[in-house]
Structure formats: structure tokens, C-alpha cells
Design an enzyme around this catalytic site. Structure first.
Site, PDB file in Angstrom:
ATOM      1  N   HIS A   1       3.049  -6.923   4.474  1.00 59.00           N
ATOM      2  CA  HIS A   1       2.017  -6.441   4.858  1.00 59.00           C
ATOM      3  C   HIS A   1       1.741  -6.694   6.398  1.00 59.00           C
ATOM      4  O   HIS A   1       2.248  -7.320   7.024  1.00 59.00           O
ATOM      5  CB  HIS A   1       0.662  -7.209   4.109  1.00 59.00           C
ATOM      6  CG  HIS A   1       0.488  -6.907   2.601  1.00 59.00           C
ATOM      7  ND1 HIS A   1      -0.332  -6.025   1.976  1.00 59.00           N
ATOM      8  CD2 HIS A   1       1.514  -7.297   1.374  1.00 59.00           C
ATOM      9  CE1 HIS A   1      -0.163  -5.818   0.598  1.00 59.00           C
ATOM     10  NE2 HIS A   1       1.021  -6.760   0.514  1.00 59.00           N
TER      11      HIS A   1
ATOM     12  N   GLU B   1       1.795 -11.347   5.953  1.00 61.80           N
ATOM     13  CA  GLU B   1       1.226 -10.769   6.736  1.00 61.80           C
ATOM     14  C   GLU B   1       1.889 -10.826   8.151  1.00 61.80           C
ATOM     15  O   GLU B   1       1.823 -12.034   8.558  1.00 61.80           O
ATOM     16  CB  GLU B   1      -0.492 -11.229   6.690  1.00 61.80           C
ATOM     17  CG  GLU B   1      -1.212 -11.157   5.473  1.00 61.80           C
ATOM     18  CD  GLU B   1      -1.679  -9.643   5.060  1.00 61.80           C
ATOM     19  OE1 GLU B   1      -1.616  -9.086   5.981  1.00 61.80           O
ATOM     20  OE2 GLU B   1      -2.268  -9.392   3.861  1.00 61.80           O
TER      21      GLU B   1
ATOM     22  N   GLU C   1      -1.273   0.495   7.986  1.00 63.30           N
ATOM     23  CA  GLU C   1      -0.359  -0.316   7.470  1.00 63.30           C
ATOM     24  C   GLU C   1       0.833  -0.006   6.615  1.00 63.30           C
ATOM     25  O   GLU C   1       1.673  -0.588   6.688  1.00 63.30           O
ATOM     26  CB  GLU C   1      -1.262  -1.277   6.657  1.00 63.30           C
ATOM     27  CG  GLU C   1      -0.660  -2.441   5.779  1.00 63.30           C
ATOM     28  CD  GLU C   1      -1.711  -3.544   5.185  1.00 63.30           C
ATOM     29  OE1 GLU C   1      -1.033  -4.394   4.784  1.00 63.30           O
ATOM     30  OE2 GLU C   1      -2.794  -3.104   5.082  1.00 63.30           O
TER      31      GLU C   1
ATOM     32  N   HIS D   1       0.887  -1.160  -0.044  1.00 64.27           N
ATOM     33  CA  HIS D   1       0.091  -0.155   0.100  1.00 64.27           C
ATOM     34  C   HIS D   1       0.723   1.257  -0.091  1.00 64.27           C
ATOM     35  O   HIS D   1       2.222   1.307  -0.028  1.00 64.27           O
ATOM     36  CB  HIS D   1      -0.936  -0.006   1.194  1.00 64.27           C
ATOM     37  CG  HIS D   1      -1.738  -1.263   1.358  1.00 64.27           C
ATOM     38  ND1 HIS D   1      -2.858  -1.645   0.314  1.00 64.27           N
ATOM     39  CD2 HIS D   1      -1.648  -2.337   2.215  1.00 64.27           C
ATOM     40  CE1 HIS D   1      -3.013  -3.179   0.841  1.00 64.27           C
ATOM     41  NE2 HIS D   1      -2.716  -3.416   1.798  1.00 64.27           N
TER      42      HIS D   1
END
Length: 328
Positions: free
Chosen positions: A210, A292, A155, A118
Site C-alpha cells: 500500500h 505502507e 495507489e 486496491h
């Protein structure tokens, strides 16, 4: 949503512990020692009960982080720098980077691409990131906003910090390291462009970093591996096996360095999850995985994610796993 795309229709393919244990013993016995010890002792005593991940928590988040859902209790703010200064582009040295002389180090001649999940500007460019792009199997959003902790730590902030720490560690081993972006653009890049950056670099390994946005009580990390996909412009047949090897080595070393347990809500306790709906994996032609690192909506996990010391350990675990893969 913590991934680079929505996973509302994701097909889960959990792996058995036995399968993973046998694979670990054959491929990376040293890397998985910490993991096997954790399983043998019954797992972490602070892991929450298994549950289903929250769907769409961040994909539909407001452009203003302060408008996201609140929490039932206070949450720590990050220790250490929250917004890393923009480093130089490409593989130019960033402040604080220490690298061996050209040609030195165990990873000399190897290229690693790091994909910070992101972009902090995505919240202000929802029209752009909602644009559909081709991921081979179908069309999906260019990107998402990413998730955040209940107190607003995003994030994108987390992934930028860990990515720069990981780059420094890999450079010390002699690797050429490229980032897909360094918060040097207003939004994006889109998921198809992220994949293309790794492909054009001829990367020996790519990792997309992430943090999840699941329900409270869902804890732990998981590594996402590419499924076998042959559709449209996507063909992962050549990267499925090496990507699995890369992911298993990263998972084992992540356990060892951070002490974190594998996810209690995905992957059947293996810490591995196979997916066919992520353009960043579908369109890759080089070994690639997602990680993650924890659940930003769980109070215990966010306490780790906001700790500079823990983020350094997380970066070290990833670096050790990548180094093990490249030196195999």
C-alpha cells in the site's frame, strides 16, 4: 484511505524503540543495522514534524480521480511504466521475469503471496466495494478506492507496479509467487477474499502493498502487524509471532535499501504498527503483514513513490526481508 479498509476506529499500539531494538538484536541483527544507524544519527534530516494522519481521505474519494483534493504545489508524475501490462495469471512467467530451473534457488519450495492494495477499477464500482463483508470481529466494506497523489497518480497504480517488481525478484530466488489480483478484474477482490487467497495457497509469507494518504508533512513508511484477535471467524493466535518476525525483517531491509525513514506519525519511530481492525490480517491463517511505503499526499514522499528507481529499491527491500524470513 490507503488501507484495504477504513481505520476510523483503529486502536494504535505503538511499540517502544527499546523493545524493537532488543527484538531486532535477537532476531535480525543484520537486517536492522541500517535502521539503528539512522536512529543513532538522529534520523532523516528531511522528515516532517509528527502529526495525526488524515482520516478518510480516500475512502470517500470520488470515482473520478481528477475530482480529488488539489495541492498547493506541483507534483511529479511517475517515471517508468505507470500502468504495467497484465501479466500471466498464477505463477506463470510474466514478461521480463527470470527464474531459476525448478527446484533451484534459496526459496525453492516456498510460496509467497503478494497482495497489491486496491484495484484501479474500484473507483467505478463504489456500490460493490461498499458492500459489507465479515472480517471476523465485525463487518466492514469489501474494499476502498485507495488514495492518490495530488496530481492523480493512484495507489492502485503504485501497488501494481511494485508488486510485479517484487514478484520478479522473488522468482529469481526460486519462490512460487501468486498475486491476489493483477488488474484482471473490474473491481476487488474484497478483503476477505484477499485473505482467503493466501490461506488456500498455504503461503509461507504474505505481504499486502500500500501507500498512505495522510496529511502533508507526515512522512515515511510503516509495516502493519496483526494484533491478537479471537472473535467470530478470526483467530490470529498462530500468526502473530511469525508475522512480527516477517514485519521486522521487511522494515529493517526497507530502511537499508531505500534510505527511507520509519513513519514520523505512526509507530513511535519503530516503523511498526499493530492493528486489529483489518480483515486482511484478522482472517489470515498464514504469516502476513501490510506495508505502507510512504505518504502520497506529502511532496517529498510522492517524489519517491513516482520514481521507478525508488520503486525498484522498495521491491528489493521487501524481497530481502521476505527472503530473510523464509531462510531463518
Amino acid at each position: 484511505m490507503s488501507y484495504d479498509e477504513s481505520h476510523l476506529s483503529a486502536r494504535r499500539r505503538p511499540l517502544s524503540r527499546l523493545t524493537l531494538t532488543l527484538a531486532a538484536a535477537a532476531v535480525v541483527p543484520g537486517a536492522f543495522a541500517g535502521w539503528l544507524i539512522w536512529q543513532a544519527t538522529g534520523g532523516s534530516d528531511d522528515g516532517g514534524p509528527a502529526g495525526l494522519p488524515a482520516q478518510g481521505a480516500s475512502a470517500s474519494a470520488s470515482a473520478d480521480p481528477s475530482q480529488r483534493p488539489g495541492s498547493s504545489g506541483p507534483e511529479p508524475r511517475p517515471s517508468g511504466p505507470e500502468s504495467p501490462s497484465k501479466p500471466a495469471s498464477g505463477d506463470d512467467a510474466a514478461p521480463g521475469d527470470a527464474r531459476p530451473a525448478p527446484g533451484d534457488g534459496p526459496l525453492a519450495g516456498r510460496t509467497v503471496v503478494i497482495d497489491p492494495g486496491h484495484n484501479p477499477g474500484n473507483f467505478k464500482h463504489t456500490a460493490e466495494i461498499n458492500k459489507l463483508v465479515d472480517i471476523g470481529t465485525n463487518r466492514k466494506e469489501c474494499d476502498t478506492t485507495g488514495t492518490s497523489g495530488n496530481s492523480g497518480y493512484t495507489e492502485a497504480e503504485f501497488t501494481a507496479d511494485v508488486s510485479q517488481r517484487l514478484r520478479t525478484l522473488l522468482r529469481k530466488e526460486g519462490a512460487t509467487v501468486k498475486l491476489t489480483h493483477e488488474n484482471d478484474r473490474a473491481w476487488g477482490p474484497c478483503v476477505d477474499e484477499r485473505a482467503e487467497i493466501g490461506n488456500k495457497a498455504g503461503a509461507d509469507a504474505v505481504i499486502s502493498i500500500h501507500a498512505d494518504g495522510s496529511a502533508a508533512g507526515n512522512r515515511g513508511f510503516h509495516v502493519i502487524l496483526p494484533a491478537l484477535v479471537k472473535s467470530g471467524g478470526a483467530d490470529t493466535s498462530k500468526i502473530v509471532a511469525p508475522s512480527r518476525d516477517l514485519g521486522e525483517r521487511i522494515a529493517g531491509n526497507f530502511v537499508r535499501t531505500t534510505g527511507s525513514a520509519p513513519s514520523n506519525y505512526l509507530g513511535g519511530g519503530t516503523g511498526l504498527d499493530v492493528r486489529d481492525d483489518l480483515g486482511g490480517l484478522n482472517l489470515s491463517t498464514v504469516p502476513k503483514v501490510f506495508i505502507e511505503c510512504g505518504n502520497m499526499r506529502d511532496t517529498k514522499d510522492i517524489a519517491l513513490l513516482t520514481s521507478a528507481d525508488w520503486r525498484q529499491k522498495a521491491a528489493q527491500g521487501m524481497a530481502d526481508g521476505i527472503s530473510s524470513f523464509l531462510n531463518r
